[in-house]
Design a protein around this motif. Sequence first.
Motif, PDB file in Angstrom:
ATOM      1  N   GLN B  79       0.856  -1.193   0.000  1.00 60.03           N
ATOM      2  CA  GLN B  79       0.000   0.000   0.000  1.00 60.03           C
ATOM      3  C   GLN B  79       0.878   1.223   0.000  1.00 60.03           C
ATOM      4  N   VAL B  80       0.407   2.251  -0.631  1.00 58.76           N
ATOM      5  CA  VAL B  80       1.073   3.557  -0.571  1.00 58.76           C
ATOM      6  C   VAL B  80       0.043   4.580  -0.135  1.00 58.76           C
ATOM      7  N   ASN B  81       0.269   5.137   1.043  1.00 52.27           N
ATOM      8  CA  ASN B  81      -0.670   6.131   1.574  1.00 52.27           C
ATOM      9  C   ASN B  81      -2.109   5.636   1.554  1.00 52.27           C
ATOM     10  N   GLY B  82      -2.288   4.388   1.801  1.00 52.51           N
ATOM     11  CA  GLY B  82      -3.633   3.821   1.836  1.00 52.51           C
ATOM     12  C   GLY B  82      -4.126   3.288   0.505  1.00 52.51           C
ATOM     13  N   TRP B  83      -3.443   3.615  -0.538  1.00 59.76           N
ATOM     14  CA  TRP B  83      -3.853   3.109  -1.841  1.00 59.76           C
ATOM     15  C   TRP B  83      -3.214   1.741  -2.086  1.00 59.76           C
ATOM     16  N   ASP B  84      -4.032   0.843  -2.662  1.00 57.74           N
ATOM     17  CA  ASP B  84      -3.546  -0.518  -2.907  1.00 57.74           C
ATOM     18  C   ASP B  84      -2.535  -0.516  -4.057  1.00 57.74           C
ATOM     19  N   MET B  85      -1.477  -1.310  -3.877  1.00 55.09           N
ATOM     20  CA  MET B  85      -0.458  -1.421  -4.927  1.00 55.09           C
ATOM     21  C   MET B  85      -0.282  -2.849  -5.427  1.00 55.09           C
ATOM     22  N   THR B  86      -1.209  -3.726  -5.012  1.00 56.80           N
ATOM     23  CA  THR B  86      -0.996  -5.106  -5.469  1.00 56.80           C
ATOM     24  C   THR B  86      -1.540  -5.351  -6.865  1.00 56.80           C
ATOM     25  N   VAL B 104       5.345  13.157   2.282  1.00 50.80           N
ATOM     26  CA  VAL B 104       5.622  11.904   2.989  1.00 50.80           C
ATOM     27  C   VAL B 104       4.847  10.786   2.313  1.00 50.80           C
ATOM     28  N   VAL B 105       5.526   9.662   2.157  1.00 52.36           N
ATOM     29  CA  VAL B 105       4.779   8.476   1.706  1.00 52.36           C
ATOM     30  C   VAL B 105       4.886   7.430   2.790  1.00 52.36           C
ATOM     31  N   ARG B 106       3.727   6.869   3.102  1.00 50.32           N
ATOM     32  CA  ARG B 106       3.711   5.793   4.084  1.00 50.32           C
ATOM     33  C   ARG B 106       3.426   4.497   3.340  1.00 50.32           C
ATOM     34  N   LEU B 107       4.422   3.621   3.400  1.00 51.01           N
ATOM     35  CA  LEU B 107       4.301   2.373   2.639  1.00 51.01           C
ATOM     36  C   LEU B 107       4.031   1.223   3.586  1.00 51.01           C
ATOM     37  N   LEU B 108       3.325   0.277   3.079  1.00 51.20           N
ATOM     38  CA  LEU B 108       3.259  -1.025   3.733  1.00 51.20           C
ATOM     39  C   LEU B 108       3.993  -1.993   2.802  1.00 51.20           C
ATOM     40  N   VAL B 109       5.114  -2.533   3.298  1.00 50.47           N
ATOM     41  CA  VAL B 109       5.892  -3.446   2.448  1.00 50.47           C
ATOM     42  C   VAL B 109       5.962  -4.806   3.119  1.00 50.47           C
ATOM     43  N   THR B 110       6.176  -5.764   2.326  1.00 50.90           N
ATOM     44  CA  THR B 110       6.345  -7.111   2.866  1.00 50.90           C
ATOM     45  C   THR B 110       7.556  -7.758   2.232  1.00 50.90           C
ATOM     46  N   ARG B 111       8.183  -8.603   3.042  1.00 52.77           N
ATOM     47  CA  ARG B 111       9.283  -9.404   2.515  1.00 52.77           C
ATOM     48  C   ARG B 111       9.283 -10.730   3.231  1.00 52.77           C
ATOM     49  N   LYS B 112      10.034 -11.622   2.653  1.00 52.21           N
ATOM     50  CA  LYS B 112       9.962 -12.991   3.160  1.00 52.21           C
ATOM     51  C   LYS B 112      10.528 -13.090   4.558  1.00 52.21           C
ATOM     52  N   SER B 113      11.551 -12.297   4.820  1.00 51.32           N
ATOM     53  CA  SER B 113      12.176 -12.423   6.129  1.00 51.32           C
ATOM     54  C   SER B 113      11.225 -12.017   7.250  1.00 51.32           C
ATOM     55  N   LEU B 114      10.230 -11.191   6.886  1.00 53.92           N
ATOM     56  CA  LEU B 114       9.271 -10.794   7.907  1.00 53.92           C
ATOM     57  C   LEU B 114       8.463 -11.987   8.382  1.00 53.92           C
ATOM     58  N   GLU B 115       8.020 -12.759   7.448  1.00 55.02           N
ATOM     59  CA  GLU B 115       7.219 -13.931   7.817  1.00 55.02           C
ATOM     60  C   GLU B 115       8.032 -14.892   8.646  1.00 55.02           C
ATOM     61  N   GLN B 116       9.282 -15.052   8.239  1.00 55.49           N
ATOM     62  CA  GLN B 116      10.132 -15.980   8.976  1.00 55.49           C
ATOM     63  C   GLN B 116      10.377 -15.477  10.383  1.00 55.49           C
TER      64      GLN B 116
END
Lengths: 526, 130
Positions: B79-86, B104-116
């Motif tokens: 997500q970028v500033n609440g907007w979906d990026m998928t 300012v941009v507020r991102l929600l990012v994911t990566r594999k290491s997070l899940e682990q």
Amino acid sequence: MDNESTYSGYSYKSSHSRSSRKHRERRDRQRSKSRDITLRGDKSVTIQATGEPLLDAESTRGDDRDDNWGETNTVVTGTSVDSVSNEDLARISKDLEDSLPLDCRRYLSPALGAILGLFALVTPLAFLALPQLLWRDTLEPCGTPCEGLYISLAFKLLILLISTWALFLRPPRASLPRFFIFRCLLLALVFLFVASYWLFYGVRVLDSRETDYRGIVGYAASLVDALLFIQYLALVLLEVRHLQPAFCLKVVRTSDGASRFYNVGCFSIQRAAVWVLDQYYSDFPVYNPALLNLPKSILSKKMSAFKVYNLGEENSTNNSTGQSRSMIAANARKRDNSHNEYYYEEAELERRVRKRKARLVVAVEEAFTHIKRHQDDEATVSSPKHPRELMDPREAAQAIFAPMARAMQKYLRATRQQSYHSMESIMNHLQFCISHNMTPKAFLECYLTPGPTLQYLDTSRGRQWTLVSEAPVTTSLRQGQVFSLSRPDFSLVVTVAPLPFLRLSEEFIDPKSHKFVMKLQSETSV
Amino acid sequence: MSFIPGQPVTAVVQRIEIMKLRHGDNLILGFSIGGGIDQDPGQNPFSEDKTDKGIYVTRITPGGPAHDAGLRMGDKIMQVNGWDMTVVTHDKARKRLTKKDEDVVRLLVTRKSLEQAVKQSMGGCPQTVT
């Protein structure tokens, strides 16, 4: 009549010398005789690949018969072979062989067909002529309708004659061991047909002196119509039915493994065998017995390595099997290097052949540069020092043969083809190539690749093949059948497989539907 | 990071806040993106599932604002500033990130290491975004 078998010992002319050929003929005959006799578990019948016409009215086959064949042909017509022992059969065949020089049976069927055909063609004319001859006065006159029928009758007879000539009056290709069922059927049909017409004619017209001539003419016209239809039936059964492919035949030669696949239609086994042989002569490379086996030097080394001593008191039978088994086991354990030698010997042979081929090609190219074709419109001014003498192709061939002769001979020896090409034949071929403006490469193609058997064949004589099959040879082809055609030296094994059923479905593609996209991967910095 | 079509996408995400840097006339963030629904997903070196058409971070300028904020190469931006990026096109993603009136941009990012990491620390409170 069903169990009759004939074979004829046509000789196989190779390009060996005359005296060795005679010995070879005699040897071949003896060998083929004994070979044919031993094949009695299957029904072994022979095929002679010279000919028997399909259904001819007038046979003109006397011309293409080789005049000398009488002295070297033999025919055996034996009776039922089931209860005759081997020696008896050999004795009978030997006796008959000496006493029957001519092959009458081959001419029987075409002669029968010819007589029947002629009879059938003459019948309508007889139908028309007999009333006129016998009771002309009492016949009712018939004017225009009869004349119309006369015209149609004449043209139909003409068409019948022409198509008989086109279809059935052809030189015979093969003589088959059993009756050709379709042909017999057609002959019987024609005979029955004409006989029944004659019967009706005899009873209703001749006996009662029928006066309605128009009816008689109409009757004759209907006979001709029916004959045309029978000919149509003959055309379909003999010529057309087998054109649609239904089976795939795999033909393998037992001597060197050369194989081909052919698509054929619905045939009986004997007809399929004739067809396969026709293709064999033009497709298969010639059988060269000199190229067959590994050199003895490689194979014999294995056997001489071990000597087995008899130590025990066993009885003789146990001893021999034990001996051979131990020898085999010992041989298996010994480290086998013969493949190495085979590999190196092969490589050496190939290198030698290539070297000789290179020498041959160079020699021939050089030789061909010595002559050129004389153009008539060239200026005939020639300097007095080098007068040009004009040679015909034979002399030109002789002139340039000398420098290439040695290279040619060495090459033929290396590829073991020297028995197929005598000097005379090479000279003839050279003369032929020169007259047709061929390049050296075209001249050499005959020698560089072993051509099909037909090239080396003396076509005036027939070829003798034996058809070996487990099923009766007049049955039609079926999946999984195997039959073989054998000659004294090798045989062709034919396996039958049906062609698969094809289910075609359609898919429509709109021409406007061909669209493409680029496979993008952009990277943008933000 | 794989998804089942028809089901909501779940992932363990990290919140990253990036202050845009003024560089001449432009506001830059200091990273490059790749991917999008109009791109070829098979050539994405960072995705686990080669049919994933999401937006991935392909390059980070060392010392830039994104790097300082904790963005790493190979991250998938959810997500970028609440907007979906998928499920966006590449150009749309670029536009969302480079709006001139946002600092300012507020991102929600994911990566594999997070899940682990979440799996390893079993007692942690994972922040899941659906």
